[in-house]
Design a protein around this motif. Structure first.
Motif: not given
Ligand code: NAD
Length: 321
Positions: A203-209, A229-230, A234-238, A254-256
């Motif tokens: 992951p390059i970009l994370t949820r908090r960013q 991305v982490d 993915v889990a926080a997005a629609t 795939q990772h989430a």
């Protein structure tokens, strides 16, 4: 049978007609009128190459065929592009070959068209700052296609290899947009639309960013193990995708999925949004994420377009088999 060269594909396939072709085939897929066949991709044990086929049938468009090709890492030394592909189209009524079309330029055009479709349908109308993560071959196509979708005022960019960022700066200048190379924290804080187009396996970009209201088009992850991305983001997005089966197996989702954070039912095919059978963005503060895995039908759609236009304009060679 028509033969359309890479050079003539460049002349006849534009950003606009590629966009319409990809938008149309995504809609046909969601409407059950078009489907992709299982993908084959193999390390052939020669020249370090990965080789395979992507194929499908679009009943609505009358397009049947396959893209064949892959990745030859030694090509650059020979003055050739590492990614090589060719599209073969067949007459769905008879099985006779219809066209052979150079697929290298078309791959970039159809990939950029996919993220542009996602931006048109999912990004906030008032998006002003475009964030680019990745500065490789695909990145310039991505930026140009995205720029046509919203009234962007600025481009911010990040790349693991900073020496490549000049490519983004030059493309932004060509589009008349200011460009700034920034940290990932600033990119996430400023960008309203973010395109990720790298070959990262972490992951390059994370949820908090990422700020509320952002639209992400995650385009680089097209293989098992790749990730941009982490999983928390993915889990926080629609979530939206070109094809759900690919998103959960080789795409960014795939990772989430593997971590048990999301299930398939959380992911909407973008074609359903285009068709108006599923909503797209429903709130200004929602994070939307398009997982663009790249499907064979996208290649066939733009190749059929190239064959049609090149044939009509006398820009295709004709041979009989
Ligand atoms: P490229 O080789 O020209 O550029 C690669 C980019 O990834 C560069 O920005 C490079 O700095 C960056 N990068 C390389 N290794 C990295 C790492 N370990 N971590 C983070 N960044 C890294 O490739 P390209 O042709 O621009 O393609 C970019 C990606 O897009 C590839 O993964 C490719 O497979 C994928 N792709 C996807 C589709 C699709 O339909 N989704 C279509 C074409 C290409």
């Amino acid at each position: 049978m028509l033969i359309v060269s890479e050079e003539n594909c460049r002349k006849v396939v534009t950003r606009e007609n590629a966009f319409s072709a990809v938008e149309g085939v995504f809609a046909a897929m969601a409407g059950g009128e078009a489907y992709n066949f299982p993908v084959i991709r193999e390390a052939i044990g020669h020249a370090d190459a990965l080789y395979g086929f992507k194929s499908g049938f679009d009943r609505a468009g009358g397009v049947l065929g396959l893209k064949s090709g892959g990745y030859w890492p030694g090509n650059e030394k020979r003055g050739l592009t590492n990614h090589q592909s060719t599209v073969f189209l067949f007459d769905p009524d008879t099985g006779r070959p219809h066209a052979m079309v150079g697929g290298n330029h078309l791959t970039a055009m159809r990939t950029a068209a996919a993220s542009a479709v996602s931006i048109r349908y999912l990004a906030r109308e008032d998006a002003k700052v475009l964030g680019m993560i990745g500065a490789g071959f695909q990145s310039t196509f991505q930026m140009r296609a995205a720029a046509a979708q919203r009234r962007f005022e600025k481009v911010v960019g990040w790349n693991l290899h900073p020496q490549m960022l000049s490519r983004l700066a030059e493309t932004a200048a060509e589009l008349g947009l200011p460009f700034e190379a920034v940290s990932l924290d600033r990119l996430g804080a400023e960008a309203d639309v973010i395109i990720t187009i790298t070959s990262s396996f972490e992951p390059i970009l994370t949820r908090r960013q990422v700020k509320p209201g952002t639209h992400l088009a995650c385009m680089g992850t097209d293989t098992k193990g790749k990730q941009e991305v982490d999983a928390a983001l993915v889990a926080a997005a629609t979530l939206f995708t070109d094809e759900v089966a690919q998103a959960v197996s080789i795409g960014e989702c795939q990772h989430a999925v593997a971590e048990g954070l999301i299930g398939e039912s959380r992911i909407t095919p973008i074609g359903a949004v285009i068709n108006g059978t599923q909503p797209g963005r429903t709130r200004d503060d929602e994070i939307t994420l398009f997982d663009g895995t790249g499907v064979g039908l996208q290649d066939l759609a733009v190749a059929a377009l190239a064959a049609d236009l090149a044939g009509k304009r006398g820009m295709a060679d004709e041979v009989s088999l």
